[in-house]
Design a protein around this motif. Structure first.
Motif, PDB file in Angstrom:
ATOM      1  N   LEU A   1      43.626  30.358  34.567  1.00 21.22           N
ATOM      2  CA  LEU A   1      43.775  30.527  36.009  1.00 21.22           C
ATOM      3  C   LEU A   1      44.433  31.860  36.331  1.00 21.22           C
ATOM      4  O   LEU A   1      44.001  32.581  37.231  1.00 21.22           O
ATOM      5  CB  LEU A   1      44.609  29.373  36.571  1.00 21.22           C
ATOM      6  CG  LEU A   1      43.869  28.041  36.748  1.00 21.22           C
ATOM      7  CD1 LEU A   1      44.870  26.934  37.000  1.00 21.22           C
ATOM      8  CD2 LEU A   1      42.875  28.133  37.885  1.00 21.22           C
ATOM      9  N   ALA A   2      45.469  32.176  35.579  1.00 22.15           N
ATOM     10  CA  ALA A   2      46.189  33.426  35.853  1.00 22.15           C
ATOM     11  C   ALA A   2      45.287  34.625  35.643  1.00 22.15           C
ATOM     12  O   ALA A   2      45.300  35.588  36.422  1.00 22.15           O
ATOM     13  CB  ALA A   2      47.424  33.523  34.952  1.00 22.15           C
ATOM     14  N   LEU A   3      44.470  34.578  34.596  1.00 24.17           N
ATOM     15  CA  LEU A   3      43.617  35.715  34.283  1.00 24.17           C
ATOM     16  C   LEU A   3      42.397  35.788  35.189  1.00 24.17           C
ATOM     17  O   LEU A   3      41.980  36.864  35.610  1.00 24.17           O
ATOM     18  CB  LEU A   3      43.149  35.627  32.821  1.00 24.17           C
ATOM     19  CG  LEU A   3      44.235  35.847  31.767  1.00 24.17           C
ATOM     20  CD1 LEU A   3      43.693  35.473  30.394  1.00 24.17           C
ATOM     21  CD2 LEU A   3      44.688  37.296  31.771  1.00 24.17           C
ATOM     22  N   SER A   4      41.809  34.625  35.501  1.00 26.43           N
ATOM     23  CA  SER A   4      40.535  34.630  36.191  1.00 26.43           C
ATOM     24  C   SER A   4      40.650  34.727  37.704  1.00 26.43           C
ATOM     25  O   SER A   4      39.749  35.216  38.366  1.00 26.43           O
ATOM     26  CB  SER A   4      39.748  33.353  35.845  1.00 26.43           C
ATOM     27  OG  SER A   4      39.500  33.294  34.487  1.00 26.43           O
ATOM     28  N   LEU A   5      41.742  34.232  38.275  1.00 24.14           N
ATOM     29  CA  LEU A   5      41.836  34.144  39.721  1.00 24.14           C
ATOM     30  C   LEU A   5      42.773  35.158  40.356  1.00 24.14           C
ATOM     31  O   LEU A   5      42.761  35.344  41.570  1.00 24.14           O
ATOM     32  CB  LEU A   5      42.291  32.726  40.120  1.00 24.14           C
ATOM     33  CG  LEU A   5      41.375  31.587  39.649  1.00 24.14           C
ATOM     34  CD1 LEU A   5      41.939  30.257  40.102  1.00 24.14           C
ATOM     35  CD2 LEU A   5      39.971  31.766  40.182  1.00 24.14           C
TER      36      LEU A   5
ATOM     37  N   LEU B   1      30.035  37.360  32.043  1.00 20.71           N
ATOM     38  CA  LEU B   1      29.586  36.013  31.684  1.00 20.71           C
ATOM     39  C   LEU B   1      30.767  35.089  31.425  1.00 20.71           C
ATOM     40  O   LEU B   1      30.769  33.925  31.854  1.00 20.71           O
ATOM     41  CB  LEU B   1      28.687  36.078  30.451  1.00 20.71           C
ATOM     42  CG  LEU B   1      27.311  36.719  30.630  1.00 20.71           C
ATOM     43  CD1 LEU B   1      26.672  36.988  29.271  1.00 20.71           C
ATOM     44  CD2 LEU B   1      26.408  35.816  31.465  1.00 20.71           C
ATOM     45  N   LEU B   2      31.782  35.609  30.734  1.00 27.06           N
ATOM     46  CA  LEU B   2      32.948  34.786  30.433  1.00 27.06           C
ATOM     47  C   LEU B   2      33.697  34.416  31.696  1.00 27.06           C
ATOM     48  O   LEU B   2      34.138  33.277  31.865  1.00 27.06           O
ATOM     49  CB  LEU B   2      33.865  35.520  29.460  1.00 27.06           C
ATOM     50  CG  LEU B   2      35.132  34.779  29.019  1.00 27.06           C
ATOM     51  CD1 LEU B   2      34.783  33.415  28.438  1.00 27.06           C
ATOM     52  CD2 LEU B   2      35.897  35.607  28.000  1.00 27.06           C
ATOM     53  N   ALA B   3      33.827  35.370  32.631  1.00 21.76           N
ATOM     54  CA  ALA B   3      34.531  35.092  33.881  1.00 21.76           C
ATOM     55  C   ALA B   3      33.814  34.007  34.680  1.00 21.76           C
ATOM     56  O   ALA B   3      34.442  33.082  35.210  1.00 21.76           O
ATOM     57  CB  ALA B   3      34.659  36.368  34.703  1.00 21.76           C
ATOM     58  N   VAL B   4      32.483  34.104  34.767  1.00 19.32           N
ATOM     59  CA  VAL B   4      31.719  33.091  35.504  1.00 19.32           C
ATOM     60  C   VAL B   4      31.822  31.736  34.804  1.00 19.32           C
ATOM     61  O   VAL B   4      32.005  30.696  35.452  1.00 19.32           O
ATOM     62  CB  VAL B   4      30.245  33.520  35.632  1.00 19.32           C
ATOM     63  CG1 VAL B   4      29.417  32.395  36.247  1.00 19.32           C
ATOM     64  CG2 VAL B   4      30.131  34.774  36.493  1.00 19.32           C
ATOM     65  N   GLY B   5      31.724  31.724  33.476  1.00 13.66           N
ATOM     66  CA  GLY B   5      31.850  30.467  32.747  1.00 13.66           C
ATOM     67  C   GLY B   5      33.201  29.823  32.957  1.00 13.66           C
ATOM     68  O   GLY B   5      33.312  28.603  33.112  1.00 13.66           O
ATOM     69  N   ARG B   6      34.251  30.624  33.013  1.00 21.48           N
ATOM     70  CA  ARG B   6      35.593  30.090  33.263  1.00 21.48           C
ATOM     71  C   ARG B   6      35.678  29.473  34.651  1.00 21.48           C
ATOM     72  O   ARG B   6      36.274  28.404  34.844  1.00 21.48           O
ATOM     73  CB  ARG B   6      36.623  31.208  33.128  1.00 21.48           C
ATOM     74  CG  ARG B   6      36.927  31.605  31.700  1.00 21.48           C
ATOM     75  CD  ARG B   6      37.766  32.854  31.693  1.00 21.48           C
ATOM     76  NE  ARG B   6      38.275  33.158  30.369  1.00 21.48           N
ATOM     77  CZ  ARG B   6      38.830  34.304  30.043  1.00 21.48           C
ATOM     78  NH1 ARG B   6      38.933  35.256  30.946  1.00 21.48           N
ATOM     79  NH2 ARG B   6      39.275  34.510  28.826  1.00 21.48           N
ATOM     80  N   ARG B   7      35.094  30.145  35.638  1.00 20.87           N
ATOM     81  CA  ARG B   7      35.145  29.617  36.997  1.00 20.87           C
ATOM     82  C   ARG B   7      34.395  28.294  37.098  1.00 20.87           C
ATOM     83  O   ARG B   7      34.825  27.370  37.792  1.00 20.87           O
ATOM     84  CB  ARG B   7      34.553  30.642  37.971  1.00 20.87           C
ATOM     85  CG  ARG B   7      35.438  31.878  38.153  1.00 20.87           C
ATOM     86  CD  ARG B   7      34.706  32.949  38.946  1.00 20.87           C
ATOM     87  NE  ARG B   7      35.470  34.183  38.950  1.00 20.87           N
ATOM     88  CZ  ARG B   7      36.414  34.482  39.834  1.00 20.87           C
ATOM     89  NH1 ARG B   7      36.722  33.622  40.781  1.00 20.87           N
ATOM     90  NH2 ARG B   7      37.059  35.634  39.765  1.00 20.87           N
ATOM     91  N   ARG B   8      33.262  28.216  36.405  1.00 24.39           N
ATOM     92  CA  ARG B   8      32.525  26.947  36.404  1.00 24.39           C
ATOM     93  C   ARG B   8      33.371  25.849  35.759  1.00 24.39           C
ATOM     94  O   ARG B   8      33.360  24.696  36.196  1.00 24.39           O
ATOM     95  CB  ARG B   8      31.213  27.119  35.629  1.00 24.39           C
ATOM     96  CG  ARG B   8      30.222  28.079  36.256  1.00 24.39           C
ATOM     97  CD  ARG B   8      29.663  27.538  37.559  1.00 24.39           C
ATOM     98  NE  ARG B   8      28.542  28.355  38.015  1.00 24.39           N
ATOM     99  CZ  ARG B   8      28.651  29.432  38.766  1.00 24.39           C
ATOM    100  NH1 ARG B   8      29.856  29.844  39.173  1.00 24.39           N
ATOM    101  NH2 ARG B   8      27.578  30.110  39.151  1.00 24.39           N
TER     102      ARG B   8
ATOM    103  N   ALA C   1      32.411  29.790  22.627  1.00 28.35           N
ATOM    104  CA  ALA C   1      33.630  29.568  21.845  1.00 28.35           C
ATOM    105  C   ALA C   1      34.864  29.598  22.727  1.00 28.35           C
ATOM    106  O   ALA C   1      35.761  28.755  22.606  1.00 28.35           O
ATOM    107  CB  ALA C   1      33.742  30.621  20.748  1.00 28.35           C
ATOM    108  N   ALA C   2      34.944  30.584  23.631  1.00 38.11           N
ATOM    109  CA  ALA C   2      36.109  30.693  24.510  1.00 38.11           C
ATOM    110  C   ALA C   2      36.203  29.494  25.446  1.00 38.11           C
ATOM    111  O   ALA C   2      37.294  28.955  25.683  1.00 38.11           O
ATOM    112  CB  ALA C   2      36.031  31.984  25.316  1.00 38.11           C
ATOM    113  N   LEU C   3      35.064  29.046  25.968  1.00 39.22           N
ATOM    114  CA  LEU C   3      35.076  27.896  26.882  1.00 39.22           C
ATOM    115  C   LEU C   3      35.369  26.594  26.139  1.00 39.22           C
ATOM    116  O   LEU C   3      36.040  25.704  26.670  1.00 39.22           O
ATOM    117  CB  LEU C   3      33.743  27.806  27.621  1.00 39.22           C
ATOM    118  CG  LEU C   3      33.396  28.996  28.522  1.00 39.22           C
ATOM    119  CD1 LEU C   3      32.027  28.788  29.168  1.00 39.22           C
ATOM    120  CD2 LEU C   3      34.463  29.188  29.595  1.00 39.22           C
TER     121      LEU C   3
END
Length: 429
Positions: free
Chosen positions: A93-97, A64-71, A24-26
């Motif tokens: 980008l701001a949150l994940s990187l 899992l969410l962090a990895v999915g965001r990076r992908r 859902a988030a992705l």
């Protein structure tokens, strides 16, 4: 850390619970449910590879969410489309990187409230009117409920290949139609609401009585369905059937603690210790049913089912159950749904109010319906009625047949035990 097999089982358990939230988030970012599921699957593969080595993280859903965001970000970069997605991806980008860490705990907690909204958006997106009703349900069950195609097929009594095709075609159709990933306007709710409610209830049912596997209950699915039901009542507080569905799920879930014995075997309704029912959940369910009744005089599908559940809930002992009222409600439900499964349930209720002969007559009138071919509850119910009539040898054959047809291991053991009991009675008789 545990053995590699233990960790893999943990990965699978976490995935079952967290995958709908990750997808859902992705999907909120990609605006493409197919891509979102692909990136979520990439995260699952990464977990399978890394968790057995590094251990399960403290917040596996965040990981899992962090990895999915990076992908997702990597894919947009490869497509040289990052500029066109700056608005959607800026926050990601701001949150994940920012921290450069893989755990993703901080950013997951920061957007947890948004993820709850994303789940609701995903339900309405996959129930988009461009899809046929059966495709809406299949896709939403797959993405939101985490059900396999086999589980969905059993829920609908259709071939697994049919469900798989529906899901693939639904994803393609949503993409080609450019279906937006946004909560519909109030004017759009009505055309999607029936499918949304059906999806939520099917997810609940799979958790309440698992169609396959070793477990009789899958509480995480019941939890997700109840949460979505509560969200829907907040979103659509004047819709009677929304409140009725919530009432039905609350009352049904109240029995969960009594539905499995100490040995893990299913405990049938009439044999349950009602002192182990969650009476707070019963109270919430009856209050929701009262709210539903205050909004309409019509007999909706979920109101009828909730009213049946309420009959059981109001009976403090099995002997106090108003079976005639239940049989009448099932009769009204048959008129509304034209469902042979509902007619099968009416046969059971009628057998309790008017005797097993009456129930058997109703069952035989519906047993040859094509959609019930191979349905384990037909021989299961017939075996019960025959046993009550003292026709033990026939009952044994029916229980054996039910055991062969069910895909749930716990249920299979119950039928095999009942077949053995009927055999013993036949010999002794």
């Amino acid at each position: 850390m545990g053995t590699e097999q233990d960790v893999r089982r943990r990965v699978e358990a976490v995935w079952r619970i967290e995958s709908p939230r990750v997808v859902a988030a992705l999907a909120h970012v990609t605006r493409d449910v197919g891509l979102a599921e692909d990136f979520a699957q990439d995260a699952l593969v990464a977990a399978m590879e890394q968790w057995p080595v590094d251990g399960v993280p403290d917040n596996p859903g965040a990981w899992l969410l962090a990895v999915g965001r990076r992908r997702t970000i990597d894919w947009f970069r490869r497509q040289e489309a990052l500029a066109r997605k700056e608005v959607e991806l800026g926050r990601v980008l701001a949150l994940s990187l920012a921290s450069g860490e893989m755990s993703g705990v901080a950013d997951f907690e920061a957007v947890e409230e948004d993820i709850e909204d994303d789940l609701l958006r995903l339900v309405f997106t996959t129930c988009h009117p461009v899809l046929a009703p059966e495709a809406r349900v299949a896709l939403t069950l797959r993405l939101l409920g985490g059900l396999t195609t086999a589980e969905i097929a059993r829920a609908y009594l259709v071939p697994e290949a049919t469900v798989a095709q529906r899901i693939v075609r639904a994803k393609k159709k949503l993409t080609s139609a450019g279906a937006g990933f946004s909560t519909p306007l109030p004017s759009e709710f009505a055309e999607r609401l029936d499918s949304v409610l059906e999806v939520v209830y099917l997810v609940f049912n799979e958790g309440y009585s698992a169609t396959a596997g070793s477990d009789w209950l899958r509480p995480e699915l019941c939890h997700d369905a109840l949460r979505l039901g509560r969200v829907l009542t907040g979103l659509l507080p004047k819709e009677s059937e929304v409140w009725a569905l919530l009432a039905l799920m609350e009352i049904q879930s109240s029995r969960s603690g009594a539905r499995v014995g100490r040995d893990g075997e299913p405990v049938l309704l009439l044999e349950q210790d009602r002192g182990r029912w969650d009476w707070a959940a019963v109270g919430r369910g009856l209050a929701a049913l009262e709210k539903a009744e205050s909004l309409t005089d019509s007999l909706g599908v979920y109101w009828l089912q909730a009213a049946i559940a309420a009959c059981h809930a109001r009976a403090r002992t099995a002997e106090q159950t108003d079976w005639q009222r239940i049989a009448d409600l099932y009769g009204a439900l048959v008129v509304v749904t034209r469902s042979p499964v509902v007619e099968l349930n009416r046969a059971v209720a009628l057998s309790m109010s008017a005797g097993p002969e009456a129930g058997l007559a109703v069952l035989e009138g519906v047993a040859e319906t094509p959609s019930l071919e191979g349905y384990h509850l037909v021989p299961g119910v017939r075996g019960d009625l025959l046993e009550r009539l003292g026709r033990f040898e026939e009952a044994q054959e029916e229980f054996q047949r039910a055991a062969e047809l069910t895909q749930n291991e716990a249920e299979r053991r119950v039928y095999l035990r009942r077949a053995a009991d009927a055999a013993a009675l036949s010999t002794g008789h």
